[in-house]
Design an enzyme around this catalytic site. Structure first.
Site, short mmCIF file in Angstrom:
data_model
loop_
_atom_site.label_atom_id
_atom_site.label_comp_id
_atom_site.label_asym_id
_atom_site.label_seq_id
_atom_site.Cartn_x
_atom_site.Cartn_y
_atom_site.Cartn_z
N HIS A 33 -3.36 6.49 3.66
CA HIS A 33 -3.68 5.07 3.69
C HIS A 33 -2.91 4.43 4.84
O HIS A 33 -1.73 4.73 5.05
CB HIS A 33 -3.29 4.42 2.35
CG HIS A 33 -3.30 2.93 2.42
ND1 HIS A 33 -4.39 2.22 2.86
CD2 HIS A 33 -2.34 2.01 2.13
CE1 HIS A 33 -4.09 0.94 2.84
NE2 HIS A 33 -2.86 0.78 2.40
N CYS A 38 -5.03 0.04 -2.56
CA CYS A 38 -5.13 0.96 -1.43
C CYS A 38 -5.32 2.42 -1.87
O CYS A 38 -5.56 3.29 -1.03
CB CYS A 38 -3.91 0.81 -0.55
SG CYS A 38 -3.57 -0.92 -0.16
N ASN A 54 -4.25 -2.81 7.80
CA ASN A 54 -4.35 -2.29 6.44
C ASN A 54 -5.59 -2.86 5.77
O ASN A 54 -5.63 -4.06 5.48
CB ASN A 54 -3.08 -2.67 5.67
CG ASN A 54 -3.09 -2.23 4.21
OD1 ASN A 54 -4.13 -1.83 3.68
ND2 ASN A 54 -1.95 -2.30 3.57
N1 ACO Z 1 7.77 -11.55 12.51
C1 ACO Z 1 9.06 -11.69 12.79
N2 ACO Z 1 10.03 -11.54 11.87
C2 ACO Z 1 9.65 -11.20 10.62
C3 ACO Z 1 8.30 -11.04 10.26
C4 ACO Z 1 7.33 -11.22 11.27
N3 ACO Z 1 6.02 -11.08 11.03
N4 ACO Z 1 8.24 -10.70 8.95
C5 ACO Z 1 9.48 -10.66 8.51
N5 ACO Z 1 10.35 -10.98 9.51
C6 ACO Z 1 11.80 -11.03 9.45
C7 ACO Z 1 12.33 -11.25 8.07
O1 ACO Z 1 12.35 -12.62 7.74
C8 ACO Z 1 13.72 -10.67 8.17
O2 ACO Z 1 14.55 -11.61 8.82
P1 ACO Z 1 16.08 -11.80 8.39
O3 ACO Z 1 16.73 -10.46 8.68
O4 ACO Z 1 16.54 -12.90 9.26
O5 ACO Z 1 16.05 -12.10 6.92
C9 ACO Z 1 13.53 -9.49 9.14
O6 ACO Z 1 12.32 -9.75 9.85
C10 ACO Z 1 13.43 -8.15 8.45
O7 ACO Z 1 12.51 -8.26 7.36
P2 ACO Z 1 12.09 -7.00 6.49
O8 ACO Z 1 11.18 -7.46 5.39
O9 ACO Z 1 13.32 -6.25 6.07
O10 ACO Z 1 11.30 -6.14 7.55
P3 ACO Z 1 10.71 -4.70 7.41
O11 ACO Z 1 11.20 -3.86 8.51
O12 ACO Z 1 10.87 -4.17 6.00
O13 ACO Z 1 9.16 -4.91 7.65
C11 ACO Z 1 7.10 -5.02 6.45
C12 ACO Z 1 8.40 -5.73 6.77
C13 ACO Z 1 6.35 -4.80 7.74
C14 ACO Z 1 6.28 -5.93 5.53
C15 ACO Z 1 7.40 -3.67 5.77
O14 ACO Z 1 8.31 -3.85 4.70
C16 ACO Z 1 6.16 -3.00 5.23
O15 ACO Z 1 5.29 -2.60 5.97
N6 ACO Z 1 6.09 -2.79 3.91
C17 ACO Z 1 4.98 -2.10 3.31
C18 ACO Z 1 3.83 -3.02 3.08
C19 ACO Z 1 2.66 -2.20 2.56
O16 ACO Z 1 2.57 -1.03 2.81
N7 ACO Z 1 1.76 -2.79 1.83
C20 ACO Z 1 0.68 -1.94 1.37
C21 ACO Z 1 0.23 -2.32 0.14
S1 ACO Z 1 -0.93 -3.57 0.32
C22 ACO Z 1 -2.02 -3.49 -0.97
O17 ACO Z 1 -1.91 -2.67 -1.81
C23 ACO Z 1 -3.12 -4.48 -0.99
#
Ligand code: ACO
Length: 323
Positions: A250, A112, A280
């Site tokens: 990004h 990214c 993304n």
């Molecule tokens: N729908 C419903 N529930 C979900 C989902 C979903 N799609 N995904 C995860 N959950 C659940 C998890 O299982 C967890 O449940 P639990 O509490 O029972 O264990 C709960 O939701 C919280 O999960 P977290 O991972 O803590 O959620 P978070 O608020 O951190 O959001 C996310 C996850 C959206 C992936 C976030 O961490 C994020 O955006 N991270 C950055 C990703 C990114 O920027 N990537 C860019 C690089 S990509 C590249 O370079 C190619």
């Protein structure tokens, strides 16, 4: 003499996958995805590939620049999802849009941050070499490396391409940039090639080829990258945020953008956001945003803009430009 951005172009595949569509594939729902990421839908390739998206974006940028395609003497393309190891994506775009026999290379593996890396490579080659006009592209079909059974990552990604025409000439253009590389790669984000099929290979057995991500770690890395990138561009140029028309981050997660804005004490409205309809798109996200902004008339000649990218690699980059 500077390296100036003449124009931008972008292309999104026709296929659209909404959050509701994803809720039929994995256990999730629109409300969770939108509140946690800011994403409503993403485009995915149905018939397109990385090269064809790159071609559409490049042709739009060439048309918007109002130049003859024969004036282009360098192509640099950022991608983590090339269709082929070789020829390069840049080389395939060069051939398909009928450019001259000019150097064309890919910048791979910096995900990214890819567009900022590619623009920096082009700037370096144009500054020290004889190249006057460059086509810089970020093109991705992330849908082919997304694990569509993993709800914590498949909700984030989309396909698309963005492009820019850079030209050496009067104007400040790329004022300064910073590229960063960070270790602990396996801990955050990785996408492996399939296991070696060489008859001589006796090394590690590799079980996965799709993207694996530790969302929480990348989340923190993203916020820190935006904060340090913007801070570095301002301190190095002696400018304040009031001198900056837009910050184009990004598009990874709206919460990353809003948290960084809050901690930088810069109004979030100064950050361009289009993640709701694009998702993304990795290296394509910044040039897609810039193309949208020019089409909407949100930017004018002379505007100063900070670009910030971060992601797999781990790689981050920031760039201060004047249009
Ligand atoms: N729908 C419903 N529930 C979900 C989902 C979903 N799609 N995904 C995860 N959950 C659940 C998890 O299982 C967890 O449940 P639990 O509490 O029972 O264990 C709960 O939701 C919280 O999960 P977290 O991972 O803590 O959620 P978070 O608020 O951190 O959001 C996310 C996850 C959206 C992936 C976030 O961490 C994020 O955006 N991270 C950055 C990703 C990114 O920027 N990537 C860019 C690089 S990509 C590249 O370079 C190619």
């Amino acid at each position: 003499m500077g390296i100036n951005f003449l124009s931008f172009g972008s292309a999104l595949p026709e296929g659209v996958v909404t959050n509701d569509d994803l809720s039929h594939m994995v256990e999730t729902n629109d409300e969770w995805i939108y509140t946690r990421t800011g994403i409503k839908q993403r485009h995915v390739a149905i018939t397109e590939n990385t090269v064809s998206l790159g071609i559409y974006a490049a042709e739009k940028a060439i048309n918007k620049a109002g130049i003859d395609k024969n004036e282009i003497d360098l192509v640099v393309c950022a991608t983590i999802t090339p269709d082929t190891s070789f020829p390069s994506t840049a080389g395939m775009v060069r051939q398909n849009i009928g450019l001259r026999d000019i150097p064309a290379l890919d910048v791979c593996g910096v995900a990214c941050a890819g567009f900022i890396y590619a623009a920096s490579v082009a700037q370096g080659l144009m500054t020290t070499g004889s190249y006057k006009t460059a086509l810089v592209i970020g093109a991705e079909t992330l849908s082919k490396i997304t694990d569509w059974s993993d709800r914590s990552s498949c909700i984030l990604f989309g396909d698309g391409a963005g492009a820019a025409i850079l030209r050496k000439g009067d104007g400040n253009g790329i004022i300064t940039y910073e590229l960063d590389g960070i270790n602990d790669v396996d801990e955050y984000l990785i996408c492996r090639y399939p296991e070696s099929e060489s008859p001589f290979y006796k090394g590690e057995h590799v079980e996965y080829t799709k993207m694996k991500m530790n969302g929480n770690k990348v989340f923190t890395f993203g916020i820190n990258s935006v904060i340090s990138g913007v801070t570095e561009m301002l301190s190095r140029s002696g400018l304040t945020s009031d001198d900056i028309k837009w910050i184009v981050p990004h598009q990874a997660n709206y919460r990353i953008i809003s948290s960084a804005a809050h901690r930088l004490n810069i109004p979030v409205e100064k950050f361009y956001v289009n993640i709701d309809h694009v998702g993304n798109t990795s290296s394509a996200s910044i040039p897609i945003a810039l193309d949208e902004m020019t089409d909407k008339g949100l930017v004018q000649k002379g505007d100063k803009i900070i670009l910030v990218g971060f992601g797999g690699g781990l790689a981050a980059g920031s760039m201060l430009i004047e249009l």
